[in-house]
Write a protein that holds these residues in place. Structure first.
Motif, PDB file in Angstrom:
ATOM      1  N   GLU A  49      55.310  88.195  12.208  1.00 13.98           N
ATOM      2  CA  GLU A  49      54.682  86.755  12.589  1.00 13.98           C
ATOM      3  C   GLU A  49      54.953  86.306  13.898  1.00 13.98           C
ATOM      4  O   GLU A  49      54.014  85.348  14.449  1.00 13.98           O
ATOM      5  CB  GLU A  49      55.445  85.885  11.670  1.00 13.98           C
ATOM      6  CG  GLU A  49      57.078  85.599  11.933  1.00 13.98           C
ATOM      7  CD  GLU A  49      57.711  86.571  11.300  1.00 13.98           C
ATOM      8  OE1 GLU A  49      59.246  86.669  11.480  1.00 13.98           O
ATOM      9  OE2 GLU A  49      57.377  87.633  10.525  1.00 13.98           O
ATOM     10  N   ARG A  58      56.294  78.881   7.176  1.00  9.43           N
ATOM     11  CA  ARG A  58      54.852  79.279   6.466  1.00  9.43           C
ATOM     12  C   ARG A  58      53.788  78.327   6.614  1.00  9.43           C
ATOM     13  O   ARG A  58      52.576  78.457   6.138  1.00  9.43           O
ATOM     14  CB  ARG A  58      55.243  79.831   5.040  1.00  9.43           C
ATOM     15  CG  ARG A  58      56.280  80.815   4.781  1.00  9.43           C
ATOM     16  CD  ARG A  58      54.918  82.202   4.787  1.00  9.43           C
ATOM     17  NE  ARG A  58      56.075  83.196   4.863  1.00  9.43           N
ATOM     18  CZ  ARG A  58      55.808  84.588   5.316  1.00  9.43           C
ATOM     19  NH1 ARG A  58      54.465  84.470   5.896  1.00  9.43           N
ATOM     20  NH2 ARG A  58      56.308  85.506   5.462  1.00  9.43           N
ATOM     21  N   LYS A  67      51.995  80.376  12.920  1.00 12.38           N
ATOM     22  CA  LYS A  67      53.267  81.175  12.995  1.00 12.38           C
ATOM     23  C   LYS A  67      53.355  82.307  11.565  1.00 12.38           C
ATOM     24  O   LYS A  67      54.454  82.860  11.494  1.00 12.38           O
ATOM     25  CB  LYS A  67      54.443  80.107  12.713  1.00 12.38           C
ATOM     26  CG  LYS A  67      54.560  79.342  13.878  1.00 12.38           C
ATOM     27  CD  LYS A  67      55.708  78.299  13.479  1.00 12.38           C
ATOM     28  CE  LYS A  67      55.718  77.152  14.527  1.00 12.38           C
ATOM     29  NZ  LYS A  67      56.914  76.440  14.379  1.00 12.38           N
ATOM     30  N   GLN A  68      52.046  82.426  11.062  1.00 11.82           N
ATOM     31  CA  GLN A  68      52.231  83.284   9.860  1.00 11.82           C
ATOM     32  C   GLN A  68      51.810  84.731  10.307  1.00 11.82           C
ATOM     33  O   GLN A  68      51.091  84.728  11.233  1.00 11.82           O
ATOM     34  CB  GLN A  68      51.126  82.835   8.765  1.00 11.82           C
ATOM     35  CG  GLN A  68      51.615  81.772   8.041  1.00 11.82           C
ATOM     36  CD  GLN A  68      50.615  81.152   6.719  1.00 11.82           C
ATOM     37  OE1 GLN A  68      49.423  81.851   6.919  1.00 11.82           O
ATOM     38  NE2 GLN A  68      50.908  80.363   6.335  1.00 11.82           N
ATOM     39  N   PHE A  69      52.151  85.574   9.487  1.00 15.11           N
ATOM     40  CA  PHE A  69      51.755  87.138   9.603  1.00 15.11           C
ATOM     41  C   PHE A  69      50.590  87.228   8.795  1.00 15.11           C
ATOM     42  O   PHE A  69      50.685  86.725   7.568  1.00 15.11           O
ATOM     43  CB  PHE A  69      52.965  87.968   9.016  1.00 15.11           C
ATOM     44  CG  PHE A  69      52.594  89.209   9.071  1.00 15.11           C
ATOM     45  CD1 PHE A  69      52.466  90.006  10.384  1.00 15.11           C
ATOM     46  CD2 PHE A  69      52.638  90.173   7.850  1.00 15.11           C
ATOM     47  CE1 PHE A  69      52.034  91.238  10.413  1.00 15.11           C
ATOM     48  CE2 PHE A  69      52.224  91.539   7.918  1.00 15.11           C
ATOM     49  CZ  PHE A  69      52.140  91.941   9.329  1.00 15.11           C
TER      50      PHE A  69
END
Length: 139
Positions: free
Chosen positions: A113, A25, A30-32
C-alpha cells in the motif's frame, strides 16, 4: 511492438501525503490495488482508471494517459527491456533531441500500500516520491 515517449517527467506514483503510520482502507490512494502484471503495464493502468478521481490520486499514471490514447505507465518487464537496450534507445532519442533514458523509472507495479517498484534500482520506493516517469505505447 512498443514505443517510448519522447518526453518524460518526475512525479509521485500516488499523491496522498497523509500516509502516516496507520493504514486507512477508506482512502483509495492508500490502498493496495494489486497491480502486479509484470508483463503489461496497460493492465495495471486499466485497474487504476477504474478508481474515482484517479487522475488526482495517481499522478504518474495520469501523466502517461495525458499523452494520448494508448499511452500508459509501463510494467517492470517493459522497463527492464528498455534498460537492457538503453544504448540503442538513447542513440535514437538523442537524434530526436529527446531526453535520454535515466537510471530509474516508476513502474506500474505495486509492492504494497505504501511502495511501488522503481526499475533501474530494482527496489520498491515510497509512492509519494518524485521519480522519473516515462510512458510507453503498444502497437
Amino acid at each position: 511492438g512498443k514505443i517510448l515517449s519522447l518526453v518524460q517527467t518526475r512525479l509521485p506514483w500516488a499523491a496522498d501525503k497523509n500516509f502516516g503510520s496507520l493504514f486507512h482502507r477508506d482512502n483509495p490512494a492508500k490502498q493496495f490495488h494489486g497491480l502486479t502484471d509484470e508483463q503489461n503495464g496497460m493492465n495495471n493502468q486499466m485497474a487504476i482508471v477504474q478508481i474515482a478521481n484517479w487522475q488526482e490520486k495517481y499522478p504518474a499514471f495520469a501523466w502517461c494517459v495525458s499523452l494520448g490514447e494508448g499511452w500508459y505507465l509501463p510494467s517492470q518487464q517493459e522497463l527492464s527491456l528498455l534498460m537492457d537496450s538503453r544504448s540503442v534507445v538513447n542513440a535514437t532519442l538523442t537524434m530526436h533531441n529527446a531526453p535520454i533514458v535515466e537510471e530509474q523509472y516508476w513502474s506500474s507495479i505495486e509492492f504494497n500500500e505504501k511502495f511501488a517498484w522503481v526499475v533501474g534500482m530494482r527496489t520498491p520506493l515510497n509512492k509519494l516520491g518524485d521519480y522519473p516517469v516515462r510512458a510507453v505505447y503498444a502497437f
